[in-house]
Design a protein around this motif. Structure first.
Motif, PDB file in Angstrom:
ATOM      1  N   LEU A   1       0.809  -1.218   0.000  1.00 30.57           N
ATOM      2  CA  LEU A   1       0.000   0.000   0.000  1.00 30.57           C
ATOM      3  C   LEU A   1       0.841   1.267   0.000  1.00 30.57           C
ATOM      4  O   LEU A   1       0.476   2.259  -0.632  1.00 30.57           O
ATOM      5  CB  LEU A   1      -0.953  -0.009   1.195  1.00 30.57           C
ATOM      6  N   THR A   2       1.954   1.253   0.729  1.00 31.16           N
ATOM      7  CA  THR A   2       2.784   2.464   0.774  1.00 31.16           C
ATOM      8  C   THR A   2       3.717   2.560  -0.413  1.00 31.16           C
ATOM      9  O   THR A   2       4.033   3.667  -0.878  1.00 31.16           O
ATOM     10  CB  THR A   2       3.643   2.513   2.051  1.00 31.16           C
ATOM     11  N   GLY A   3       4.201   1.413  -0.901  1.00 33.68           N
ATOM     12  CA  GLY A   3       5.195   1.425  -1.970  1.00 33.68           C
ATOM     13  C   GLY A   3       6.567   1.850  -1.516  1.00 33.68           C
ATOM     14  O   GLY A   3       7.484   1.992  -2.334  1.00 33.68           O
ATOM     15  N   ASP A   4       6.743   2.040  -0.209  1.00 30.18           N
ATOM     16  CA  ASP A   4       8.022   2.543   0.307  1.00 30.18           C
ATOM     17  C   ASP A   4       9.108   1.473   0.281  1.00 30.18           C
ATOM     18  O   ASP A   4       8.836   0.270   0.392  1.00 30.18           O
ATOM     19  CB  ASP A   4       7.848   3.034   1.748  1.00 30.18           C
ATOM     20  N   VAL A   5      10.349   1.926   0.185  1.00 32.99           N
ATOM     21  CA  VAL A   5      11.510   1.040   0.256  1.00 32.99           C
ATOM     22  C   VAL A   5      11.788   0.696   1.715  1.00 32.99           C
ATOM     23  O   VAL A   5      11.768   1.567   2.588  1.00 32.99           O
ATOM     24  CB  VAL A   5      12.756   1.718  -0.361  1.00 32.99           C
ATOM     25  N   ILE A   6      12.023  -0.575   1.986  1.00 29.95           N
ATOM     26  CA  ILE A   6      12.529  -0.979   3.296  1.00 29.95           C
ATOM     27  C   ILE A   6      14.005  -1.336   3.139  1.00 29.95           C
ATOM     28  O   ILE A   6      14.424  -1.835   2.093  1.00 29.95           O
ATOM     29  CB  ILE A   6      11.748  -2.158   3.894  1.00 29.95           C
ATOM     30  N   ASP A   7      14.779  -1.053   4.179  1.00 34.00           N
ATOM     31  CA  ASP A   7      16.207  -1.352   4.092  1.00 34.00           C
ATOM     32  C   ASP A   7      16.453  -2.835   4.366  1.00 34.00           C
ATOM     33  O   ASP A   7      15.544  -3.595   4.718  1.00 34.00           O
ATOM     34  CB  ASP A   7      17.011  -0.456   5.032  1.00 34.00           C
ATOM     35  N   ALA A   8      17.695  -3.241   4.201  1.00 29.56           N
ATOM     36  CA  ALA A   8      18.034  -4.656   4.306  1.00 29.56           C
ATOM     37  C   ALA A   8      17.768  -5.204   5.705  1.00 29.56           C
ATOM     38  O   ALA A   8      17.304  -6.342   5.853  1.00 29.56           O
ATOM     39  CB  ALA A   8      19.501  -4.869   3.919  1.00 29.56           C
TER      40      ALA A   8
END
Length: 257
Positions: free
Chosen positions: A161-168
């Motif tokens: 829903l957000t499309g945000d990048v999550i880090d490793a």
């Protein structure tokens, strides 16, 4: 001679290394590239290798589908493109080898789906993961099939829903990858995990991998029905007998299969 932009395929002992080499296209999964990857994985699956490493070159691991294949294309063409992508993802899980994703950078949309579809994944600290369709105009429907089966409902919804990048590190916490290591330790970490994941009987492990995928999403009773039948049959494998015999005889096993 390989086609321009085709993945590089190298045999390294018992491991086949498949590397996406289209940095100028952000290793986008065009129809052509999907076909090339499918052929490479299928060929590796037919070999006597015990493992496959899927990696990439350039500033992005994979940006997912190439919009040039999709924009203004009729629905039948888009459907066939997505079917080809799905065939690649399924093949990664159907081949008998252990498949490890080597993620050195950003993996988005179908690129993230590619990571989620591998058996195991090792990420560099600089890697990132996203399903960006949620903040755009083409939702990541098919990538989320694989991603959701790795991270669970609520986290899958957040990604979608957000499309945000999550880090490793977040990807590790959420279950999308198995290891996160410093960038300069990525290859060593991939090799170490592969070595541990491929030891033992090849035949037993191949059957075990395929049965894991067959039972994972079934109701518990159905999953046990599948596992009981396979485990009973697998007890007759040479590797199973050698493993049990060597344990009882207190010696190191000698694997012939």
């Amino acid at each position: 001679m390989t086609a321009e932009g085709a993945p590089r395929v190298e045999r390294d002992g018992d491991v086949v290394r498949i590397t996406m080499c289209r940095p100028q296209r952000r290793n986008a999964l065009s129809r052509e590239h999907l076909g090339q990857l499918l052929a490479a994985v299928t060929d590796a699956g037919r070999s006597d290798a015990t493992g496959i490493v899927l990696g990439a070159e350039g500033p992005v691991f994979s940006a997912g589908h190439d919009f040039a294949d999709v924009l203004d294309a009729p629905v039948a063409d888009v459907r066939s493109l997505l079917a080809l992508c799905t065939e690649l993802m399924a093949t990664l899980q159907e081949v008998p080898q252990v498949v490890v994703a080597r993620v050195h950078a950003l993996a988005t949309a179908a690129g993230c789906q590619l990571v989620a579809s591998c058996d195991l994944a090792v990420a560099a600290e600089s890697a990132g993961f996203a399903a960006p369709g949620g903040k755009g105009g083409w939702f990541c429907h098919t990538p989320m099939v694989a991603i959701a089966r790795n991270v669970g409902r609520k986290r899958a919804m957040e990604l979608a829903l957000t499309g945000d990048v999550i880090d490793a590190r977040t990807a590790l916490d959420w279950g999308l990858v198995n290891r996160v290591v410093p960038d300069d330790g990525l290859d060593a970490a991939v090799d170490e995990l592969m070595a541990r994941a491929t030891r033992g009987s090849r035949a037993s492990k191949a059957w075990g991998k395929q049965t894991m995928y067959a039972q994972l999403d079934r109701p518990e009773r159905d999953a046990y029905a599948v596992a009981v039948e396979v485990m009973a049959g697998a007890s007759q494998l040479d590797g199973a007998r050698e493993g049990m015999r060597s344990f009882l005889e207190k010696r190191r096993p000698v694997w012939t299969d």
